[in-house]
Each structure stands twice: as structure tokens, then as C-alpha cells.
Design a protein around this motif. Structure first.
Motif, mmCIF file in Angstrom:
data_model
loop_
_atom_site.group_PDB
_atom_site.id
_atom_site.type_symbol
_atom_site.label_atom_id
_atom_site.label_comp_id
_atom_site.label_asym_id
_atom_site.label_seq_id
_atom_site.Cartn_x
_atom_site.Cartn_y
_atom_site.Cartn_z
ATOM 1 N N UNK A 120 0.854 -1.186 0.000
ATOM 2 C CA UNK A 120 0.000 0.000 0.000
ATOM 3 C C UNK A 120 0.890 1.236 0.000
ATOM 4 N N UNK A 121 0.259 2.386 0.079
ATOM 5 C CA UNK A 121 0.991 3.659 0.009
ATOM 6 C C UNK A 121 1.955 3.865 1.178
ATOM 7 N N UNK A 122 1.789 3.101 2.235
ATOM 8 C CA UNK A 122 2.695 3.260 3.390
ATOM 9 C C UNK A 122 4.075 2.655 3.108
ATOM 10 N N UNK A 123 4.157 1.806 2.091
ATOM 11 C CA UNK A 123 5.413 1.118 1.787
ATOM 12 C C UNK A 123 6.332 1.979 0.934
ATOM 13 N N UNK A 124 7.635 1.811 1.172
ATOM 14 C CA UNK A 124 8.652 2.510 0.377
ATOM 15 C C UNK A 124 9.734 1.521 -0.041
ATOM 16 N N UNK A 125 10.158 1.633 -1.267
ATOM 17 C CA UNK A 125 11.372 0.945 -1.710
ATOM 18 C C UNK A 125 12.504 1.405 -0.790
ATOM 19 N N UNK A 126 13.176 0.473 -0.084
ATOM 20 C CA UNK A 126 14.161 0.882 0.927
ATOM 21 C C UNK A 126 15.533 1.254 0.376
ATOM 22 N N UNK A 127 15.721 1.192 -0.932
ATOM 23 C CA UNK A 127 17.047 1.429 -1.513
ATOM 24 C C UNK A 127 17.548 2.830 -1.203
ATOM 25 N N UNK A 128 18.794 2.929 -0.811
ATOM 26 C CA UNK A 128 19.434 4.212 -0.547
ATOM 27 C C UNK A 128 20.177 4.685 -1.799
#
Length: 344
Positions: free
Chosen positions: A151-159
Motif C-alpha cells: 500500500x501507500x505506506x510502503x517505500x522501496x528501501x534502496x538508498x
């Protein structure tokens, strides 16, 4: 007949592209004037020519370098711009240098349009909507992640450091997340901006172009995926487990400009997707393709994560169509384009 244009003027970057073209169409049909940005006048003129019924409602702005806010100065000079859709972003799955070719252009392009609106918009710009991607949401390292709902709360964690040395596809996905984060960070640092930000995060985008295609050369990466299955040996393996129709994505952008509750929100626009389901539909609905598409494992639906696009339904009023409608529209247009290939 063109509708009376009285809702204001939208500055659209990337209007010459697949998604951008549908956004231009949706905006015009919804009663907006549209100012299309392009790097050259010839490119701008090609895009304008696709909408002959709305010639009086279209204008152009030449932006030679979208990573530099000053490039936008003339686009705002007449004070007409009330909304912005930022749909342009580098698409490069094989960069020579990830930072130079992908990360810097994506992040600078994203924040430059905000800075330009703030600096040159004269306080008249009300809303900016940016085309982000499901790539900014998914954690690719988790794979198919059966049972999980994105959902919208998720983020791709890549730095940034991860992306700088990652393989091309991973770096591209990271660039979408880093560019979107940069926009939200810019907004947080500019509380005095006259406008709010919304972002649209679709997975693979299928469906028709807003204009007819003369050939299949240069079709979008996503449409190309379906095109390449024709006369192919096998059904592609699972990659992105979601899709959106180009017309749904366009609708979501324009509604996000208008709906007060959309301010400050991200929206996944999409539904679950498997290539096998698309091939099954195409073989059923399009007799001329039946013998040219691989059979694969008819009826199979691999278990994987779920794409939750319901917030766009609740807030933007989006009504999702069916995969059947999208697949048929995509392949019907591709078949006409392939006739153009044959004549060339």
C-alpha cells in the motif's frame, strides 16, 4: 467538439510520452488548457498535432534542461499556470553510470519543477501531481512476497549508495523512490509554497496510447512487454505483480489536481497482474493472435503479493476497469501499429 476550457492551465512535462499523452487528453477533455513542455519545438509540435480538436487550448514551452529550475522561467511568464503534472523522468535500464545517467537526472528533475513553480509561479499554482511508480513502493529484495499487501505506506528501501552501484533494473526502481522522496522532502522544507503535492504510483502501465501508432518502434517499455509476447516462445515470468490502464492513470492524475483530500498523499493506481492471465485473455478475445501467442500454463495464477489500489478509488473516485478491457485495447492498437511496421 472541444469542451469550454475554464478550469485553468496545467503545465505538463512528459506530454509526448505514453502516460503523458493520456494525461494531456484527460486534462483537455476535463476542461483545462494544457501547456506542454518539450526539449525542442519540433517535439512539442508533434505532441500538439495529436490533439487537433483542442489546438486553441494547447500551448508549448521549450525546456532544454528539466534539471535546472531557470529553464522553466518562460513557461510561467504569462501567469497562466494554475496546476502542474510532472510526468517526465529518465527511463534507462542500462545506464553507463547510475548516478550521472539516472539518479541525478531523476531527483533533480523532480525537485526543479517544484522550485520553478515556487520561484516563478507567482503564487498561482495550486497543486502539483507527479508520476511516480510502484517501483518507489516495492521492496524488490523480498521477491514475490506471498501474502503481503503493498500500500501507500510502503517505500522501496534502496538508498542512494545502494542505487549508485546496483544493476540497471534495481537502480531504475531506486531512482523512482529517491526522486519521489526528494519531492516530499522539498515540500517539507517549503511550508510557504502555494501548492500541495500528490504522487501517482502505478505498476506496469498497459492500455492504449491517446493517439494512433504508426508503428511499434519506440513504444513504452510496458506496452513493449506485451508486444514482445507476440510470436514469442513463452509467457514471461513474474516481475511486477501489478498493472494499470493508461486511461485510469490519466484520470487519477487529473482528479488528484482537483480533489482537496488528495493533497499530500501518494496513490497506488493499479491492480494485481500476471502475464499468463493477459495471454489467456488475448487468445480468447483476439482470434488473429491465437496462433501467435504462447499457450503457457492456461489458467495459472502464481501466488505473490497483492497490490492495494483502493485509496485511489476512495479519494479520487477512480473506477477500475478489467484486465480484459485493457489487454484487448492494448493488443488491438499494437496490431494496427504492426500493419504500419509491415508497410514501412
Amino acid at each position: 467538439m472541444a469542451a469550454p476550457q475554464n478550469k485553468g492551465t496545467i503545465l505538463v512535462t512528459g506530454g509526448g510520452g505514453f502516460v503523458g499523452g493520456q494525461i494531456v487528453r484527460e486534462a483537455l477533455e476535463s476542461g483545462y488548457n494544457v501547456r506542454i513542455t518539450a526539449r525542442t519545438q519540433s517535439s512539442a509540435s508533434r505532441t500538439v498535432a495529436r490533439f487537433p480538436s483542442y489546438a486553441a487550448n494547447l500551448s508549448t514551452a521549450i525546456i532544454p534542461d528539466m534539471t535546472v529550475p531557470e529553464s522553466y522561467k518562460d513557461a510561467f511568464a504569462d501567469g497562466a499556470i494554475t496546476h502542474i503534472v510532472h510526468s517526465a523522468s529518465p527511463f534507462n535500464l542500462a545506464p553507463e553510470d547510475n548516478v550521472r545517467d539516472l539518479l541525478e537526472p531523476a531527483t533533480r528533475g523532480a525537485t526543479s519543477v517544484l522550485e520553478a513553480a515556487h520561484r516563478y509561479g507567482g503564487g498561482k499554482v495550486k497543486r502539483v501531481v507527479a508520476t511516480s511508480s510502484f517501483a518507489s513502493i516495492i521492496d524488490i529484495s523480498k521477491g514475490m512476497r506471498e501474502g503481503y499487501t503493498y500500500s501507500e505506506k510502503d517505500w522501496n528501501p534502496a538508498t542512494w549508495d545502494d542505487a549508485a552501484k546496483a544493476p540497471g533494473v534495481v537502480a531504475y526502481c531506486a531512482s523512482k523512490a529517491l526522486a519521489e522522496r526528494a519531492m516530499w522532502d522539498w515540500m517539507a522544507a517549503h511550508k510557504d509554497a502555494s501548492f500541495a503535492l500528490s504522487t501517482i504510483c502505478p505498476p506496469w502501465v498497459f492500455g492504449p496510447y491517446a493517439h494512433e501508432l504508426d508503428s511499434t518502434k519506440g513504444v513504452s517499455e510496458s506496452v513493449g512487454l506485451l508486444n514482445n509476447i507476440i510470436d514469442g516462445d513463452s509467457v514471461p515470468p513474474f516481475d511486477f505483480g501489478g498493472y494499470a490502464d493508461s486511461r485510469e492513470v490519466a484520470f487519477a492524475h487529473v482528479r488528484a489536481l482537483e480533489v482537496p483530500e488528495a493533497a499530500g498523499k501518494r496513490f497506488i493506481v493499479g491492480q494485481d497482474f500476471r502475464y499468463q492471465a493477459a495471454v489467456d485473455i488475448a487468445r480468447e478475445e483476439l482470434p488473429e493472435l491465437r496462433a501467435r501467442l504462447p499457450v503457457g500454463r492456461k489458467g495459472e495464477w502464481e501466488s505473490a503479493y497483492h497490490v492495494d489500489g483502493s485509496l485511489a478509488e476512495r479519494v479520487l473516485g477512480l473506477r477500475y476497469g478489467t484486465l480484459r478491457d485493457t489487454v484487448v485495447a492494448t493488443y488491438a492498437q499494437l496490431l494496427r501499429a504492426r500493419e504500419g511496421d509491415a508497410r514501412a
